[in-house]
Design a protein around this motif. Structure first.
Motif, PDB file in Angstrom:
ATOM      1  N   GLU A 124     -30.527  86.074   0.689  1.00 60.59           N
ATOM      2  CA  GLU A 124     -31.438  86.739  -0.239  1.00 60.59           C
ATOM      3  C   GLU A 124     -32.874  86.399   0.153  1.00 60.59           C
ATOM      4  N   SER A 125     -33.664  87.416   0.432  1.00 58.83           N
ATOM      5  CA  SER A 125     -35.047  87.180   0.841  1.00 58.83           C
ATOM      6  C   SER A 125     -35.861  86.704  -0.360  1.00 58.83           C
ATOM      7  N   LYS A 126     -36.686  85.692  -0.111  1.00 58.46           N
ATOM      8  CA  LYS A 126     -37.486  85.083  -1.178  1.00 58.46           C
ATOM      9  C   LYS A 126     -38.936  84.960  -0.746  1.00 58.46           C
ATOM     10  N   ALA A 127     -39.808  84.832  -1.714  1.00 58.76           N
ATOM     11  CA  ALA A 127     -41.233  84.658  -1.454  1.00 58.76           C
ATOM     12  C   ALA A 127     -41.769  83.539  -2.343  1.00 58.76           C
ATOM     13  N   PRO A 128     -42.655  82.682  -1.813  1.00 61.88           N
ATOM     14  CA  PRO A 128     -43.208  81.594  -2.640  1.00 61.88           C
ATOM     15  C   PRO A 128     -44.172  82.133  -3.697  1.00 61.88           C
ATOM     16  N   VAL A 129     -44.130  81.542  -4.869  1.00 56.15           N
ATOM     17  CA  VAL A 129     -45.031  81.921  -5.963  1.00 56.15           C
ATOM     18  C   VAL A 129     -45.583  80.653  -6.607  1.00 56.15           C
ATOM     19  N   GLN A 130     -46.740  80.788  -7.203  1.00 61.95           N
ATOM     20  CA  GLN A 130     -47.361  79.648  -7.882  1.00 61.95           C
ATOM     21  C   GLN A 130     -46.762  79.494  -9.269  1.00 61.95           C
ATOM     22  N   THR A 131     -46.514  78.246  -9.666  1.00 65.83           N
ATOM     23  CA  THR A 131     -45.984  77.948 -10.996  1.00 65.83           C
ATOM     24  C   THR A 131     -46.977  77.073 -11.754  1.00 65.83           C
ATOM     25  N   LYS A 132     -46.780  76.968 -13.057  1.00 61.64           N
ATOM     26  CA  LYS A 132     -47.725  76.226 -13.902  1.00 61.64           C
ATOM     27  C   LYS A 132     -47.436  74.740 -13.942  1.00 61.64           C
ATOM     28  N   GLY A 138     -42.938  77.774  -6.497  1.00 61.31           N
ATOM     29  CA  GLY A 138     -41.531  78.138  -6.659  1.00 61.31           C
ATOM     30  C   GLY A 138     -41.218  79.337  -5.786  1.00 61.31           C
ATOM     31  N   TYR A 139     -40.023  79.837  -5.932  1.00 67.76           N
ATOM     32  CA  TYR A 139     -39.611  80.982  -5.128  1.00 67.76           C
ATOM     33  C   TYR A 139     -39.075  82.073  -6.029  1.00 67.76           C
ATOM     34  N   GLN A 140     -39.468  83.304  -5.730  1.00 67.05           N
ATOM     35  CA  GLN A 140     -38.888  84.437  -6.430  1.00 67.05           C
ATOM     36  C   GLN A 140     -38.136  85.309  -5.426  1.00 67.05           C
ATOM     37  N   THR A 141     -37.043  85.866  -5.868  1.00 66.48           N
ATOM     38  CA  THR A 141     -36.208  86.680  -4.986  1.00 66.48           C
ATOM     39  C   THR A 141     -36.847  88.050  -4.785  1.00 66.48           C
ATOM     40  N   ASN A 142     -36.929  88.454  -3.535  1.00 71.75           N
ATOM     41  CA  ASN A 142     -37.459  89.775  -3.223  1.00 71.75           C
ATOM     42  C   ASN A 142     -36.351  90.810  -3.361  1.00 71.75           C
ATOM     43  N   PHE A 143     -35.327  90.711  -2.495  1.00 71.16           N
ATOM     44  CA  PHE A 143     -34.151  91.560  -2.615  1.00 71.16           C
ATOM     45  C   PHE A 143     -32.921  90.665  -2.685  1.00 71.16           C
ATOM     46  N   SER A 144     -32.179  90.763  -3.764  1.00 70.97           N
ATOM     47  CA  SER A 144     -30.970  89.970  -3.945  1.00 70.97           C
ATOM     48  C   SER A 144     -29.788  90.634  -3.249  1.00 70.97           C
TER      49      SER A 144
END
Length: 385
Positions: A124-132, A138-144
């Protein structure tokens, strides 16, 4: 208009010796030219997943037979530049699309006679994202797996139905099963069922694990030996797989494109001539590469624990889902004798039914694995070192 045997005219004025002759022998009414290169086969094919491992082989053979290809691409134009020489000038149409933009997918299909769906991803492709909160990333899934294997497959089938496309070829997997421990395998099954529900005339191609120069199968053992202190085999390493040469699967798809009406609603299983355990494959690869890694059988839970961290790499070598796949047999639907004993019109077809003979792994593997030897294969020859 009189009929001219295609296999005969294919030799007249043919420039390319790489032409893969189609199985059908009668010319289509819309066909122009001697057959093969510099010809118009009279068929328009929309291809999703053309830039993947199998996709480049399918495109090469379609180009050699004079098909007009609509290539779907959701990346940079340089990602498809290797496909352009596979077709004669003017025989391709590259369309940028997004799986979340239905209109762009309609534009890919356009007036195609046949649609081929080879979209797939082993992670599953993921992309890093900023968290509080700490660690503030963190990571959010691009395409599951659900997106790639089910949602997109269903969308393509719905568009084929809506746009009255004559034929749909959907590439699934021999590992597809609702009972698998692998989410990838479960969603492959769900996607296959979704396609059948929406477009029951689809031809389903179910290959086993693919091997070939760009594979992540035999190459995996060689890469793992050069990178990891231990090459892990799940549990005893005795689970079975029956790998198939990627060019054989591409040739099978090419034969289906030649005569799609014969394969409407059929399932075509693609598999190699012999099954192996993963332990046997590891030994086979290292006999060729002359690497001497520490191959170790480990509990599945231990390998999955390591994979939890390694899965965030770009093009990861190990993911938790891959560990699940390695822990289950990856074999064709039926035993060889069961394919022969089938009766009725709903029987499952194999590569033999379309005239493709499975290539043994021993005939191909050395060609691309010897590069892992220190000094290459020339070290075995006197005078080169």
């Amino acid at each position: 208009m009189f009929s001219v045997p295609r296999q005969r005219v294919a030799y007249l004025g043919r420039r390319s010796l790489s032409t893969h002759l189609p199985r059908i022998t009668e010319r289509r009414a819309t066909e122009v030219g001697p057959g093969g290169r510099t010809s118009d086969a009279g068929v328009r094919v929309a291809i999703f997943g053309a830039t993947g491992f199998m996709g480049r082989y399918v495109c090469s053979m379609l180009g050699a037979n004079g098909a007009l290809a609509y290539i779907a691409n959701r990346g940079d134009e340089f990602e498809v530049r290797h496909i352009k020489p596979m077709f004669d000038l003017g025989r391709t149409r590259f369309v940028f699309y997004s799986p979340r933009d239905i209109d762009s997918m309609r534009e890919v299909i356009a007036d195609a006679d046949i649609v081929i769906n080879m979209i797939g991803k082993y992670y599953e492709s993921k992309a890093p994202v900023q968290t509080k909160s700490f660690p503030f990333i963190g990571y959010q899934t691009n395409f599951s797996f659900e997106d790639a294997n089910v949602t997109i497959a269903r969308t393509i089938a719905e568009l084929c139905l809506e746009m009255q496309v004559d034929n749909l070829i959907h590439v699934s997997s021999a590992a597809a099963s609702p009972d698998s421990g692998s989410e990838w395998a479960r969603t492959k099954y769900e996607g296959e069922q979704a396609v059948k529900e929406v477009y029951p005339w689809a031809t389903i191609v179910r290959p086993t694990q693919l091997f070939g120069p760009e594979d992540r199968f035999l190459n995996w053992f060689a890469y793992a030996a050069s990178r990891f202190p231990v090459v892990p085999l799940v549990e005893t390493g005795e689970t079975l797989t029956q790998p198939v040469y990627v060019a054989d699967v591409a040739a099978t798809i090419n034969r289906i494109v030649d005569d799609p009406a014969t394969f409407v609603g059929k399932q075509v299983d693609c598999f190699g001539p012999k099954d192996y355990t993963y332990a046997e494959l590891a030994q086979f690869v290292y006999d060729i590469t002359e690497q001497d890694p520490n191959v170790m059988t480990l509990p599945k839970s231990m390998i999955k624990f390591s994979a939890e961290g390694l899965q965030y790499e770009r093009n990861p070598l190990i993911t938790p889902d891959l560990v699940e796949i390695w822990s289950e047999d990856y074999l064709p639907t039926l035993a060889p004798e069961e394919y022969v004993e089938q009766k009725g019109t709903d029987k499952i077809l194999t590569m033999e039914n379309v005239g493709v003979t499975a290539t043994p792994i021993e005939k191909i593997a050395f060609n691309y694995l010897h590069r892992f030897r220190k000094g290459g294969h020339f070290t075995m020859t006197e005078g080169y070192h």
